[in-house]
Design a protein around this motif. Structure first.
Motif: not given
Length: 81
Positions: A1-10, A17-21, A23-33, A45-47
Motif C-alpha cells: 500500500m502506498r501512503v502519502l504522508l503530509v506532515e511538516d513536523d519532522n 514513517v518508521e511505524g508505517l514502513r 508494517q511494510s507500507f510504502d511511504v512518501d512524506r512531504v511537508g507542504t500542501a 497513485p497513492f492508496d
C-alpha cells in the motif's frame, strides 16, 4: 500500500514513517500542501493520504478540498487539533 504522508513536523513524521514502513507500507512524506499536490499529480497513485491540518502553506482542510477536486483517494486526518 502506498501512503502519502503530509506532515511538516519532522518529529511526528519520523515516528509515523518508521511505524508505517515497519508494517511494510510504502511511504512518501512531504511537508507542504504544494508538494502534496505535486505528488498527487504524478504518475504513481497513492492508496491513502495521512494529512495534518496545520501545514505551513495551506490549511489542511483547504488541502483536503483541493485533493477532492482531483482525486478520490481516502484521506485520514492526523492532527493534534
Amino acid at each position: 500500500m502506498r501512503v502519502l504522508l503530509v506532515e511538516d513536523d519532522n518529529r511526528v513524521a519520523g515516528a509515523l514513517v518508521e511505524g508505517l514502513r515497519r508494517q511494510s507500507f510504502d511511504v512518501d512524506r512531504v511537508g507542504t500542501a504544494q508538494l502534496a499536490l505535486e505528488r498527487l499529480g504524478g504518475s504513481i497513485p497513492f492508496d491513502v493520504i495521512l494529512l495534518d491540518l496545520g501545514l505551513p502553506d495551506l490549511d489542511g482542510l483547504a488541502l483536503c478540498h483541493r485533493v477532492r477536486e482531483i482525486s478520490e483517494v481516502p484521506i485520514i486526518m492526523v492532527t493534534a487539533r
